[in-house]
Design an enzyme around this catalytic site. Structure first.
Site, mmCIF file in Angstrom:
data_model
loop_
_atom_site.group_PDB
_atom_site.id
_atom_site.type_symbol
_atom_site.label_atom_id
_atom_site.label_comp_id
_atom_site.label_asym_id
_atom_site.label_seq_id
_atom_site.Cartn_x
_atom_site.Cartn_y
_atom_site.Cartn_z
ATOM 1 N N TRP A 128 2.572 11.316 1.660
ATOM 2 C CA TRP A 128 2.751 9.890 2.033
ATOM 3 C C TRP A 128 3.460 9.078 0.954
ATOM 4 O O TRP A 128 3.168 9.220 -0.232
ATOM 5 C CB TRP A 128 1.375 9.283 2.292
ATOM 6 C CG TRP A 128 1.373 7.788 2.443
ATOM 7 C CD1 TRP A 128 1.271 6.852 1.451
ATOM 8 C CD2 TRP A 128 1.481 7.049 3.664
ATOM 9 N NE1 TRP A 128 1.308 5.580 1.975
ATOM 10 C CE2 TRP A 128 1.427 5.669 3.334
ATOM 11 C CE3 TRP A 128 1.607 7.411 5.010
ATOM 12 C CZ2 TRP A 128 1.489 4.648 4.300
ATOM 13 C CZ3 TRP A 128 1.675 6.392 5.972
ATOM 14 C CH2 TRP A 128 1.620 5.037 5.610
ATOM 15 N N ASN A 185 4.520 4.736 0.477
ATOM 16 C CA ASN A 185 4.809 3.396 1.007
ATOM 17 C C ASN A 185 5.619 2.621 -0.022
ATOM 18 O O ASN A 185 6.728 3.083 -0.362
ATOM 19 C CB ASN A 185 3.599 2.686 1.614
ATOM 20 C CG ASN A 185 2.390 2.502 0.764
ATOM 21 O OD1 ASN A 185 1.762 3.461 0.361
ATOM 22 N ND2 ASN A 185 2.011 1.278 0.492
ATOM 23 N N ASP A 186 5.159 1.512 -0.543
ATOM 24 C CA ASP A 186 6.037 0.606 -1.298
ATOM 25 C C ASP A 186 6.791 1.260 -2.462
ATOM 26 O O ASP A 186 6.186 1.990 -3.255
ATOM 27 C CB ASP A 186 5.220 -0.520 -1.947
ATOM 28 C CG ASP A 186 4.198 -1.134 -1.031
ATOM 29 O OD1 ASP A 186 4.174 -0.811 0.155
ATOM 30 O OD2 ASP A 186 3.403 -1.945 -1.530
ATOM 31 N N GLN A 227 4.210 3.926 -4.176
ATOM 32 C CA GLN A 227 2.857 4.113 -3.665
ATOM 33 C C GLN A 227 2.821 5.463 -2.969
ATOM 34 O O GLN A 227 3.607 5.724 -2.046
ATOM 35 C CB GLN A 227 2.516 2.993 -2.674
ATOM 36 C CG GLN A 227 2.337 1.636 -3.318
ATOM 37 C CD GLN A 227 1.064 1.606 -4.138
ATOM 38 O OE1 GLN A 227 -0.021 1.552 -3.597
ATOM 39 N NE2 GLN A 227 1.199 1.638 -5.461
ATOM 40 N N TRP A 279 -2.337 0.173 -7.042
ATOM 41 C CA TRP A 279 -1.453 -0.413 -6.034
ATOM 42 C C TRP A 279 -0.201 -0.999 -6.693
ATOM 43 O O TRP A 279 0.025 -0.851 -7.889
ATOM 44 C CB TRP A 279 -2.227 -1.475 -5.228
ATOM 45 C CG TRP A 279 -3.037 -0.870 -4.088
ATOM 46 C CD1 TRP A 279 -3.341 0.449 -3.898
ATOM 47 C CD2 TRP A 279 -3.638 -1.586 -3.011
ATOM 48 N NE1 TRP A 279 -4.082 0.601 -2.754
ATOM 49 C CE2 TRP A 279 -4.285 -0.631 -2.181
ATOM 50 C CE3 TRP A 279 -3.702 -2.929 -2.647
ATOM 51 C CZ2 TRP A 279 -4.970 -0.996 -1.012
ATOM 52 C CZ3 TRP A 279 -4.392 -3.294 -1.488
ATOM 53 C CH2 TRP A 279 -5.013 -2.333 -0.680
ATOM 54 N N SER A 280 0.569 -1.739 -5.885
ATOM 55 C CA SER A 280 1.947 -2.062 -6.282
ATOM 56 C C SER A 280 2.089 -2.951 -7.506
ATOM 57 O O SER A 280 1.185 -3.707 -7.862
ATOM 58 C CB SER A 280 2.672 -2.705 -5.100
ATOM 59 O OG SER A 280 2.896 -1.717 -4.137
ATOM 60 N N ARG A 316 -2.508 -9.580 -5.567
ATOM 61 C CA ARG A 316 -1.869 -8.304 -5.945
ATOM 62 C C ARG A 316 -0.349 -8.397 -6.064
ATOM 63 O O ARG A 316 0.265 -9.390 -5.738
ATOM 64 C CB ARG A 316 -2.230 -7.218 -4.933
ATOM 65 C CG ARG A 316 -1.928 -7.526 -3.491
ATOM 66 C CD ARG A 316 -2.424 -6.366 -2.617
ATOM 67 N NE ARG A 316 -2.141 -6.554 -1.212
ATOM 68 C CZ ARG A 316 -2.987 -7.101 -0.350
ATOM 69 N NH1 ARG A 316 -4.170 -7.533 -0.746
ATOM 70 N NH2 ARG A 316 -2.650 -7.238 0.925
ATOM 71 N N ASP A 317 0.216 -7.288 -6.539
ATOM 72 C CA ASP A 317 1.655 -7.021 -6.571
ATOM 73 C C ASP A 317 2.423 -7.920 -7.544
ATOM 74 O O ASP A 317 3.349 -8.658 -7.150
ATOM 75 C CB ASP A 317 2.258 -7.136 -5.148
ATOM 76 C CG ASP A 317 1.477 -6.352 -4.113
ATOM 77 O OD1 ASP A 317 0.783 -5.393 -4.509
ATOM 78 O OD2 ASP A 317 1.553 -6.692 -2.917
ATOM 79 N N GLU A 332 2.475 -10.508 0.170
ATOM 80 C CA GLU A 332 2.495 -9.248 -0.573
ATOM 81 C C GLU A 332 3.845 -9.079 -1.268
ATOM 82 O O GLU A 332 4.858 -9.663 -0.852
ATOM 83 C CB GLU A 332 2.270 -8.073 0.388
ATOM 84 C CG GLU A 332 0.932 -8.115 1.101
ATOM 85 C CD GLU A 332 0.685 -6.886 1.973
ATOM 86 O OE1 GLU A 332 1.465 -6.641 2.901
ATOM 87 O OE2 GLU A 332 -0.286 -6.170 1.695
HETATM 88 N N1 DQQ Z 1 0.953 -1.985 -0.299
HETATM 89 C C1 DQQ Z 1 0.243 -1.845 -1.537
HETATM 90 C C2 DQQ Z 1 -0.214 -3.214 -1.897
HETATM 91 C C3 DQQ Z 1 0.775 -4.067 -1.201
HETATM 92 C C4 DQQ Z 1 0.983 -3.360 0.092
HETATM 93 C C5 DQQ Z 1 -0.849 -0.831 -1.368
HETATM 94 C C6 DQQ Z 1 2.264 -3.729 0.789
HETATM 95 O O1 DQQ Z 1 -0.231 -3.412 -3.289
HETATM 96 O O2 DQQ Z 1 0.331 -5.386 -1.031
HETATM 97 O O3 DQQ Z 1 -0.315 0.439 -1.139
HETATM 98 O O4 DQQ Z 1 2.727 -2.725 1.627
#
Ligand code: DQQ
Length: 587
Positions: free
Chosen positions: A65, A67-68, A84, A128-129, A196-197, A253
């Site tokens: 997997w 993601n970001d 991620q 996380w991000s 976050r982020d 986000e």
């Molecule tokens: N994905 C992350 C977060 C973020 C979100 C977690 C956005 O930090 O806000 O995997 O896709």
């Protein structure tokens, strides 16, 4: 560790069969297309669906997997991409880590060991991000989101600072989390799971560092970009008011905040602020990456945006399709700003397990401010063109109403296509459609020709020979008041005969006047993803498609015109694309 060119080459050579010979990537001049090619393709499960629609030149980890995109940066000869990642399964997990890959051209990538995994109580439940900042002494630091082990506040989100263990290692393979972590905690007016982020940092005219953290106000749906300041990048103080906030938008986000030159395409470093730049604030909410352009003053500590977020289709969006949580960085090698976004799978979780992978990143897109000052232009970085091989071209070809023209001679499942359409003079048309009053679903629907003066016309990508599968990237010209509007759409409704995939109709109003400009489209087609750039990158739509028949050499490409009036293809160039070497090395 001292940086020795040889040890790095040996490392890279072991990792990926010496693809990066002496750090110089040279596009292959003569390339004979083979299909399928190389390790990932040949080792992936075949399911009749061409290794289950695996891409060939988009960024994906070797498996599982993603993601970001996180903290893209250039450092000592290498581009770094963190992301991620769940390295154990092709699904999002309760324990997310940071994957890490390096490249010299942002096209071919080598996967390294993960950069961050949960090791401390403050990131016990996930890393996380976050983003990278290159400090004035050249050393990179990263701020990311830790999901904390906390007695009362389950998985509280905190900001963690990390530094390279050995800044002389150009691959930045090891990172340390210094003792004074976490460096930020959710403020009292923000829920503990809506903080976050952190962004890349920038220095104001006073030399003080700033970053933004995505948030939401407690007990409301007011999204916020909370501002923090620091003298040393270690101790951070919250500024009393957010840099920007907006009711009814929900959690913001992955904020991104950076300057863009008012004229020209060159990117600018994050701390630059003068009369020749404006600033862009991008936030991810409601499934889209939305942005505003404005003027930032570090003296007044304010950002005056030229427009407001509305949480409707009239927001400026990086992409009107499947694209989220993007992150941009300034590439000081070529003075450009480059953005990557996350492109989620839209097939089923069951399919993802069958495939062994889920998610990918968009192609790296260069971004700059349009001459109008009202929007950004995006275009795939020039290095993508090195993958182009066999070319077919057309010019000045009439496409009559209700007709298709096959573009043969290239690998249509893995292609780059640029086409420009010319429309005979647009005269007055009896049918007037005020598109402001028409539902988006009708406006962006390829099947609806309500008010159409021209079209729908465009490309049919990933089409089967009987056209039972096809993804249409199309334009419709509709009369609007005294002028015309151009609708750009990407219609996935017939993208697959399989019924367990999500099939959306994406669309937007293209920002051109068809009386004065030709309509241009560039589509990068890569097995299960199509990135479509309208009008030289003024509007972008990313689509997913999981064909059952239109796979490998069976996939076809057509130019089509469903309208009753003929259109002219002024020019068309289409190329087969080579495979990029993307994270082929299993760890
Ligand atoms: N994905 C992350 C977060 C973020 C979100 C977690 C956005 O930090 O806000 O995997 O896709």
């Amino acid at each position: 560790m001292e940086f020795h060119e040889d040890s790095t080459i040996i490392f890279l050579a072991r990792s990926q069969e010496c693809l990066y010979k002496r750090y110089t990537y040279r596009p292959k001049t003569s390339f004979s297309y083979q299909f399928p090619l190389q390790s990932v393709r040949s080792s992936m499960a075949h399911h009749g669906n061409d290794v289950l629609n695996r891409t060939s030149f988009h960024f994906q980890p070797h498996r599982n997997w993603i993601n970001d995109p996180n903290a893209p940066m250039y450092y000592k000869g290498f581009y770094h991409m963190f992301y991620q990642h769940n390295n154990l399964a092709p699904k999002f997990s309760n324990i997310m880590i940071w994957g890490h890959s390096v490249s010299q051209d942002m096209v071919n990538w080598i996967q390294l060991e993960p950069a961050f995994v949960p090791t401390e109580s403050y990131d016990r439940h996930s890393c996380w991000s976050g983003s990278a900042t290159i400090l004035p002494d050249g050393k990179p630091v990263i701020l990311y989101t830790g999901l904390e082990e906390h007695k009362e506040l389950d998985r509280r989100q905190v900001t963690v600072l990390a530094e390279p263990k050995d800044a002389s290692d150009p691959l930045l393979r090891e990172w340390v989390k210094p003792k004074n972590n976490p460096v930020m905690l959710p403020p009292h007016d923000v829920p503990h799971d809506c903080f976050r982020d952190p962004t890349t940092g920038w220095q104001g005219q006073d030399g003080v560092w700033r970053v933004l953290v995505g948030a939401k106000e407690i007990n409301t749906e007011r999204g916020m970009a909370v501002l923090y300041r620091s003298d040393d990048f270690v101790e951070w103080t919250k500024y009393p008011t957010p840099l920007l906030a907006k009711e009814h938008t929900g959690m913001w986000e992955c904020p991104d905040f950076f300057p863009v030159a008012i004229t020209g395409k060159e990117g600018v470093e994050n701390s630059v602020n003068n009369a020749s730049v404006k600033h862009v604030l991008k936030v991810s909410f409601g499934g889209h990456d939305c942005y505003v352009i404005g003027k930032y003053s570090s003296e007044n500590e304010d950002f005056v945006a030229d427009s407001e977020f509305t949480n409707t289709t009239s927001d400026l969006r990086y992409d009107h399709g499947t694209f989220y949580a993007s992150k941009a960085f300034f590439d000081n090698v070529k003075n450009r700003r480059i953005n990557f976004g996350w492109v989620v799978e839209t097939d089923s979780e069951e399919d993802d397990f069958e495939k062994g992978w889920s998610g990918l990143l968009s192609l790296p897109r260069e971004m700059w401010l349009d001459t109008s000052g009202k929007r950004l232009i995006q275009w795939p970085i020039e290095e993508i063109n090195y993958l182009r091989t066999k070319q077919v071209s057309l010019d000045n070809t009439h496409l009559s109403g209700c007709s298709n023209l096959e573009i043969s001679g290239i690998t249509a499942a893995q292609a780059d296509v640029e086409v420009t359409f010319d429309l005979p003079i647009l005269e007055g048309n009896p049918q007037v459609l005020d598109s402001d009053q028409v539902d988006d679903a009708v406006l962006f629907d390829r099947g609806s020709s309500a008010g159409c003066v021209y079209g729908p016309f465009g490309l049919l990508a990933l089409a089967s020979s009987d056209l039972s599968e096809q993804t249409a990237i199309f334009f419709k010209i509709i009369r609007r008041g005294n002028g015309y509007s151009v609708i750009m759409g990407s219609d996935e409704k017939k993208s697959s005969l399989r019924d367990n995939t999500k099939k959306s109709a994406h669309g937007t109003v293209l920002d051109i006047d068809p009386r004065h400009e030709k309509i241009s489209l560039r589509c990068l087609i890569d097995h299960s993803v199509i990135e479509s750039y309208g009008a030289g990158g003024r509007n972008v739509i990313t689509s997913r498609a999981y064909p059952k028949l239109a796979i490998g050499e069976a996939a076809k490409l057509y130019v089509f015109n469903d309208g009753t009036r003929g259109v002219t293809i002024s020019s068309l160039d289409a190329w087969s694309m080579r495979n990029a070497e993307v994270n082929l090395n299993a760890l």
